[in-house]
Each structure stands twice: as C-alpha cells, then as structure tokens.
Design a protein around this motif. Sequence first.
Motif, PDB file in Angstrom:
ATOM      1  N   HIS A   3      18.818 -81.591 106.686  1.00  0.00           N
ATOM      2  CA  HIS A   3      18.011 -80.949 105.504  1.00  0.00           C
ATOM      3  C   HIS A   3      18.902 -80.345 104.419  1.00  0.00           C
ATOM      4  N   ARG A   4      19.975 -79.929 104.920  1.00  0.00           N
ATOM      5  CA  ARG A   4      20.959 -79.060 104.036  1.00  0.00           C
ATOM      6  C   ARG A   4      21.461 -80.096 103.047  1.00  0.00           C
ATOM      7  N   ALA A   7      19.071 -81.435 100.427  1.00  0.00           N
ATOM      8  CA  ALA A   7      18.768 -80.266  99.476  1.00  0.00           C
ATOM      9  C   ALA A   7      19.909 -80.293  98.405  1.00  0.00           C
ATOM     10  N   GLN A   8      21.156 -80.489  98.915  1.00  0.00           N
ATOM     11  CA  GLN A   8      22.268 -80.318  98.008  1.00  0.00           C
ATOM     12  C   GLN A   8      22.150 -81.635  96.990  1.00  0.00           C
ATOM     13  N   VAL A  10      19.626 -83.497  96.234  1.00  0.00           N
ATOM     14  CA  VAL A  10      18.293 -83.386  95.165  1.00  0.00           C
ATOM     15  C   VAL A  10      18.747 -81.964  94.187  1.00  0.00           C
ATOM     16  N   LEU A  11      19.296 -81.119  94.635  1.00  0.00           N
ATOM     17  CA  LEU A  11      19.817 -79.903  93.753  1.00  0.00           C
ATOM     18  C   LEU A  11      20.850 -80.545  92.599  1.00  0.00           C
ATOM     19  N   THR A  12      21.981 -81.190  93.113  1.00  0.00           N
ATOM     20  CA  THR A  12      23.060 -81.805  92.307  1.00  0.00           C
ATOM     21  C   THR A  12      22.620 -82.922  91.278  1.00  0.00           C
ATOM     22  N   GLY A  14      19.360 -82.993  90.110  1.00  0.00           N
ATOM     23  CA  GLY A  14      18.457 -82.209  89.362  1.00  0.00           C
ATOM     24  C   GLY A  14      19.561 -81.674  88.276  1.00  0.00           C
ATOM     25  N   ARG A  15      20.623 -81.233  88.648  1.00  0.00           N
ATOM     26  CA  ARG A  15      21.614 -80.467  87.554  1.00  0.00           C
ATOM     27  C   ARG A  15      21.899 -81.539  86.725  1.00  0.00           C
TER      28      ARG A  15
END
Length: 140
Positions: A3-4, A7-8, A10-12, A14-15
């Motif tokens: 999950h970590r 999440a990374q 998805v965040l990357t 998104g950026r």
Amino acid sequence: MAHRIIAQIVLTGGRVFGRAFAEAYKQAQASSQYAKAAGGSGGPGAINTSASGMTLDEACRILNVKPPQGGTTNMESVMERFKKLYDLNEPKKTGGGSFYLQSKILRARERIEAEVRAAERKAQLEKEIKEGWKPKMYKD
C-alpha cells in the motif's frame, strides 16, 4: 508495504500530472495574451488569423509577395508563386518535397485571398452606403 508503494506511485503521478497541467495552462495563457496583443494592434494583418492560423505578414513572407495595399494585390503573381512553390514541394514528384511545406504554402495563399475578399466586401459595403441601397428588381 504494497500500500505504501501504491500510494507513492499515485502521489508521484499526481505531481507529474499537476505540473504538466500547470505548464499547459501557462502556455495557453501566454498564447492568449499574444493573440490579444496581435489583434489589438489594429493593423490589417492582425485580423482573421484564427481562420488560417497565420498572419498576413507571415503569408506574404512564405509566398515572397508584397502585402496587399489598400486591400488589393496582384492575385496573378500570388497564384504563380503558389503554384511554383506547391509543385516544388510535391513529395511524390521531387522525392524531397514536404507535405508540411505544401500545407503552409496553401494556408498562405488562402490567408492572402481572405484578406483581399474582406477588403472587397468592405469596399462594396462602403459603396452601397455612399450610393444608397438599390435592391435588384426582377421582371417576370
């Protein structure tokens, strides 16, 4: 642990998407301001750039002809230059031609023709205003 990583990712992602969107917005804003400034100059070359995507000055430089003076130009010389350049850039005949250059040449001719047509319409309207409107009468 999985999950970590997700999440990374998805965040990357998104950026990256956010930065790309922000950059595209900046470019669109700059383009809009440039078009507004070019349209606000009031010159005859600044009108009607959206139809063909080029200014009158650019079209005249592509075909190497003089810009229309007072809305009139020698269309024979424009057509002569158009035909010569269009044929020189024929990919199938010459082998070294370019479809892109052909389309730019075509758009340049269309842009000059549009400028001349607009000037003719304006002259016709001014003539009608000066002489008064005379409807055409048909006899049966």
